[in-house]
Design a protein around this motif. Structure first.
Motif, PDB file in Angstrom:
ATOM      1  N   SER A   4       0.831  -1.201   0.000  1.00 54.96           N
ATOM      2  CA  SER A   4       0.000   0.000   0.000  1.00 54.96           C
ATOM      3  C   SER A   4       0.871   1.260   0.000  1.00 54.96           C
ATOM      4  N   ASP A  23      -3.748   7.432   1.824  1.00 54.53           N
ATOM      5  CA  ASP A  23      -2.957   6.335   1.245  1.00 54.53           C
ATOM      6  C   ASP A  23      -2.766   6.493  -0.266  1.00 54.53           C
ATOM      7  N   ARG A 100       2.292  -3.482  10.895  1.00 58.18           N
ATOM      8  CA  ARG A 100       1.073  -4.269  10.687  1.00 58.18           C
ATOM      9  C   ARG A 100       1.045  -5.457  11.649  1.00 58.18           C
ATOM     10  N   TRP A 107      -4.428  -7.259   7.955  1.00 52.83           N
ATOM     11  CA  TRP A 107      -3.754  -6.007   7.595  1.00 52.83           C
ATOM     12  C   TRP A 107      -4.668  -5.150   6.725  1.00 52.83           C
ATOM     13  N   ASP A 110      -7.882  -3.833   8.586  1.00 52.51           N
ATOM     14  CA  ASP A 110      -7.557  -2.803   9.579  1.00 52.51           C
ATOM     15  C   ASP A 110      -7.411  -1.409   8.966  1.00 52.51           C
ATOM     16  N   THR A 111      -7.286  -1.315   7.644  1.00 50.83           N
ATOM     17  CA  THR A 111      -7.114  -0.005   7.001  1.00 50.83           C
ATOM     18  C   THR A 111      -8.416   0.563   6.440  1.00 50.83           C
ATOM     19  N   ASN A 188      -3.269  -2.845  -2.291  1.00 50.01           N
ATOM     20  CA  ASN A 188      -3.578  -1.602  -2.988  1.00 50.01           C
ATOM     21  C   ASN A 188      -2.706  -1.436  -4.228  1.00 50.01           C
TER      22      ASN A 188
END
Length: 293
Positions: A4, A23, A100, A107, A110-111, A188
């Motif tokens: 990411s 991000d 993380r 992971w 959680d974003t 991502n």
């Protein structure tokens, strides 16, 4: 190797010129997401297909709720492959260096923020490939509010997940086994769901048995195209009913200037055209004039 990465996300989505998340993902507005939610699959698909985006739709998926619940939101993408000890060790070290915690699928979850949809390529792994169960699905719902997930792989705890109100998940299969023996390859970045390609920040549109990924930079165009289809249908049905035009007159790609003038007048004068009065028809008039030369 990192996960990411803001600069990479911006490079992948360089055609987007609007607001971005911290991000780097394109932040399609909430208003545009709501507009998309009221469109049909065909309305979303057609303008992309015309522009050459031929690999945006995948139908070989099951869905959590078989009602009319649509899945609409901004994509958070991730891809995985079978575990290999040295690669798994490297990925865990990278994750730890980035702060993380937990497993790779955690992971990603959680974003998440409001309006997100997880898009996960689990390489069609169902046995021990259950990307989410009851706990993670609850976390997705709490974080995204209106979002959900698209998983090219498995899910578990089906009865628990079905009880999460407002959640919609598209997936390949159900298995009771927990997730195991997998490793993340990207987060991502570009990912693939069956035959469809998704980039971070794409708008996910799931309805019926399929999911389509709308490039962020095409969202406004898709919405405008759909609105024009709507009002042209209203106008066309009225003209056919009155005997002004036939279905053969209406069902053509480029309407002649005379018909376009009638359409614009209808939108201006008829109350059914009120919500369409801000549309720009200059391209349609130009196409009509080109045909008539």
């Amino acid at each position: 190797m990192h996960f990411s990465v803001k600069e990479d996300i911006i490079q992948l989505t360089e055609k987007w010129d609007g607001e971005r998340f911290p991000d780097g993902r394109p932040r399609v507005s909430d208003e545009d997401l709501e507009e998309i939610r009221h469109l049909t699959l065909e309305e979303v698909w057609q303008p992309m297909f015309i522009k050459g985006y031929l690999n945006q739709f995948e139908e070989k998926l099951k869905r959590l709720h078989e009602d009319k619940t649509k899945l609409v939101g901004r994509a958070v993408t991730c891809s995985f492959m079978p575990a290999r000890p040295d690669l798994e060790e490297t990925v865990k070290k990278i994750g730890a260096s980035e702060g993380r915690k937990g497993t790779c699928n955690q992971w990603v979850i959680d974003t998440l923020v409001e309006g997100d949809v997880v898009v996960a390529d689990m390489y069609d792994k169902i046995y021990e490939g259950t990307f989410v169960g009851g706990n993670l699905s609850t976390a997705i719902k709490n974080r995204t509010k209106t979002g959900g997930a698209v998983v090219w792989g498995g899910i578990r705890d089906l009865e628990q997940i079905e009880g999460i109100e407002g959640l919609q998940v598209y997936y390949r299969g159900v298995d009771p086994t927990p997730i195991k023996d997998f490793v993340m390859t990207s987060f991502n970045s570009m990912t693939k769901i069956g035959g469809a390609v998704c980039l971070p920040g794409d708008v996910v549109f799931g309805y019926g048995g399929g999911v389509i990924f709308i490039p962020s930079h095409m969202v406004k165009e898709v919405i405008e195209f759909a609105k024009k289809m709507h009002v042209k249908d209203i106008f066309g049905f009225e003209m056919i009913k009155l005997g002004v035009y036939t279905t053969a007159d209406i069902d053509i790609d480029v309407w002649p200037t005379e018909m376009m003038n009638r359409l614009v007048a209808f939108i201006k004068e008829d109350e059914r055209g009120e919500q369409y009065r801000n549309l720009d028809w200059s391209k349609e008039f130009a196409a009509a004039e080109a045909e008539e030369k």
